[in-house]
Write an enzyme that holds these catalytic residues in place. Structure first.
Site, PDB file in Angstrom:
ATOM      1  N   CYS A  96       0.815  -1.226   0.000  1.00  0.00           N
ATOM      2  CA  CYS A  96       0.000   0.000   0.000  1.00  0.00           C
ATOM      3  C   CYS A  96       0.845   1.270   0.000  1.00  0.00           C
ATOM      4  CB  CYS A  96      -0.938  -0.007   1.201  1.00  0.00           C
ATOM      5  SG  CYS A  96      -2.101  -1.383   1.163  1.00  0.00           S
TER       6      CYS A  96
ATOM      7  N   SER B 226     -11.471   1.503   3.994  1.00  0.00           N
ATOM      8  CA  SER B 226     -11.233   2.128   2.693  1.00  0.00           C
ATOM      9  C   SER B 226     -11.786   1.233   1.596  1.00  0.00           C
ATOM     10  CB  SER B 226      -9.736   2.395   2.482  1.00  0.00           C
ATOM     11  OG  SER B 226      -8.999   1.197   2.590  1.00  0.00           O
TER      12      SER B 226
ATOM     13  N   HIS C 293      -8.691   4.200  -2.198  1.00  0.00           N
ATOM     14  CA  HIS C 293      -7.367   3.619  -1.959  1.00  0.00           C
ATOM     15  C   HIS C 293      -6.929   2.728  -3.125  1.00  0.00           C
ATOM     16  CE1 HIS C 293      -3.886   2.085  -0.104  1.00  0.00           C
ATOM     17  NE2 HIS C 293      -4.399   1.127   0.629  1.00  0.00           N
TER      18      HIS C 293
END
Lengths: 388, 388
Positions: free
Chosen positions: B82, B201, B324
């Protein structure tokens, strides 16, 4: 600051579905750390890790590093298709040269058998992908063009496979090896005319690692990185002047020769991207290693084989025989040249003295450009190495 | 040489299955190039491209760059879970600081809807993966621990979602926005107790781009990168002193503050990794932005919201509301702070003067370490910017 390769290591290459990519990485990393000196001492010197990988899951690098206790460091994992390993090496070299880090680990790893069973197929959003042109077919189009132009024969293409499988007889880490005849190579299963099975690199699992440092090992001269260049492709289609990849390799090599202050004739041994036989021939010409139009003839005459009278091409067996675990390939190519320049390549050692070696790796798979990325690296033997 | 952010751009964020990741990238790149000056002129200055991406196919970066004619350059595509976007940004900053390149493009992109429909699940080879612990569950374990320790309440967790969705009301590029109540957040679908849907998210498609340069734009002062630090995780399990990720953020932030010569109290606005509500609270404390044990209380009291009396956290809406798309996230975070420091954030502009901003991004998914990677970057307003 010149980057030195002070340690190298690889796993065995081959179909290893019973091992994870992390397990393969541990073998390569520990061999490289031990090769670089006293392993616990070397481990403490590592400032950062650069990793080449294509198909691994998110965090694949840290998962591999965790098993050997290399945690808490900056880790940079790079995807550049089939050139991912040398792309990671290239960034690591830059980091040493610019004084960003003093000692870094380079790791290449790929576990292909858990991802695919057959050829890599470009995206459906690409013209090639929509046409069902998998990577063997893209190379086959290049081979067909050269056949049509009379620039190569089917037998000369096959000669590359014969040479590289014979080279791999001396490489205990290779996936495949054997003494084949031209006829056997041509008679193997047709994959994408004129490319047969024995002219195609296999699906492989493997890992390779290097320790790069600004410092020499105190007890042993190190192989130096004389130059490294990375480029991505430019616009290309089947009507372009040269076959796919040719101009990208030529541009990248040209910049690498200039940076190294050498010409192709100065190089003694090379590892190039023979994902398919035509790849080695086109690359060899693009590198300027043989006169244009003669790569096939040189291969067929054994001039680029071990014991030949020209530069030795792919003494490791190349991707065709050692195997092609994408992220590991470029790092393994560098490892092979390091062993060759140190005189440690055993049964596949080139005749000395080998002072300069070169690695070329090509990444493909994007329609409309003449290659995703290419890395060309020039390595230099230790000034007082065994062979010099 | 200090790196300056001279141009920023993003696509819309959201579920965009009808667009390719390349198409999203083109929007972001062209906005960033135009923001950096006269677009054709800026394009000619680009020396290299650093790309953050996790799930894209081999060559995803070149496929995106081809459509805007940015070919033939060195391209470095980085996967760091991420944190991939800020990992690419971090390498680009280093390249400018060390004089390797003069002007570079940073691109983050991810097309999640073509990859997954639900949560990201760690590898089956990990204890977490074997236990069926998807990422929401890993964060839920942290939230449960803080609830058990009395360090946070369910309502305080929900307050983060209320705040960030309200912030996104001012962000036309956000995936979701809305004026929710604590009760609505708690009553939304339970994902992994105590984390509800509105505390998670979403699955998103998006791209973000930046132009980084050693040179100022001649006509406008630029946001400067005062410091950037990247670290990977260390050994961790559920019995460790702090919850997952906490120590990694703390270590990385500590190094970033030292490199920037500032403390957390000097920062006016931050974008942090609120993949789940507990993530923002744990991160805020690990960053030293609020006193230990008080992150939830600060959020619930509106002190970290726009118009609050403390540092403003996630004015963009954060990952919870902006969305995201993994590789794009970190680059979009930097873009948001650049807009804030320039005073160009419109309806979500923090009260001035905002002199210093900070970005924190966390990558997870590896069992046994306290995070795959973390990047903390400190950005500084133009010395003569509108707000100063």
């Amino acid at each position: 600051m010149t980057a030195k390769v002070i340690g190298v290591g690889t796993s065995l290459f081959g179909k290893q579905p019973d091992k994870t990519s992390a397990e393969l990485a541990w073998t390569a990393i520990l061999e490289a750390l031990n090769d670089a000196g006293d392993e616990p001492d070397v481990r403490r010197l590592i400032d950062a890790v650069f990793v080449g990988n294509v198909f691994g899951e998110p965090g694949v690098a840290v998962r591999a590093l965790q098993g050997v206790g290399l945690l808490g460091l900056p880790v940079v994992t790079i995807e550049s298709a089939c050139a991912s390993g040398t792309a990671a090496f290239h960034e690591a070299v830059a980091a040493i040269e610019l004084g960003r880090y003093r000692t870094v680990l380079v790791l290449g790893l790929e576990h292909m058998t858990s991802i695919i069973r057959g050829p890599i197929v470009p995206q459906q959003s690409d013209a090639e992908g929509r046409s069902g042109l998998a990577m063997p077919a893209i190379y086959a189009l290049a081979a067909s063009r050269w056949l049509e132009e009379g620039r190569v024969t089917r037998e000369q293409l096959a000669a590359v496979s014969v040479k590289n499988h014979a080279h791999a007889m001396g490489n205990p880490r290779a996936q495949y090896r054997g003494h084949y005849t031209i006829e056997q190579v041509l008679a193997s299963t047709m994959i994408a005319d004129p490319i047969t099975l024995l002219q195609s690199s296999p699906v492989s699992d493997g890992a390779a690692a290097l320790v790069l440092s600004a410092d020499e090992r105190p007890d042993r001269p190190s192989v130096r990185v004389r130059a490294s260049v990375q480029s991505s492709g430019r616009a290309w289609d089947q009507a372009s002047d040269a076959v796919w990849g040719y101009e990208l390799v030529k541009r990248t090599a040209s910049a690498a020769y200039a940076a190294a202050g050498i010409g192709p004739g100065d190089v003694n041994v090379i590892e190039v991207h023979d994902a398919f036989t035509i790849g080695e021939l086109a690359t060899t010409e693009a590198l300027g290693m043989v006169p244009e139009g003669l790569a096939g003839a040189y291969a067929a005459a054994g001039r680029t084989a071990l014991g030949g009278d020209h530069v030795v091409i792919n003494p490791s067996g190349g991707l065709l025989s050692r195997g092609h675990p994408l992220g590991a390939t470029g790092v393994a190519q560098v490892a092979e040249i390091v062993w060759q320049l140190r005189g440690e390549a055993g049964a596949r050692q080139v005749d000395g003295p080998a002072r300069l070696g070169l690695v070329e790796t090509m990444g493909g798979g994007v329609a409309g450009v003449d290659g995703n990325a290419c890395v060309v690296t020039v390595l230099e033997a230790p000034a007082t190495g065994r062979l010099t």
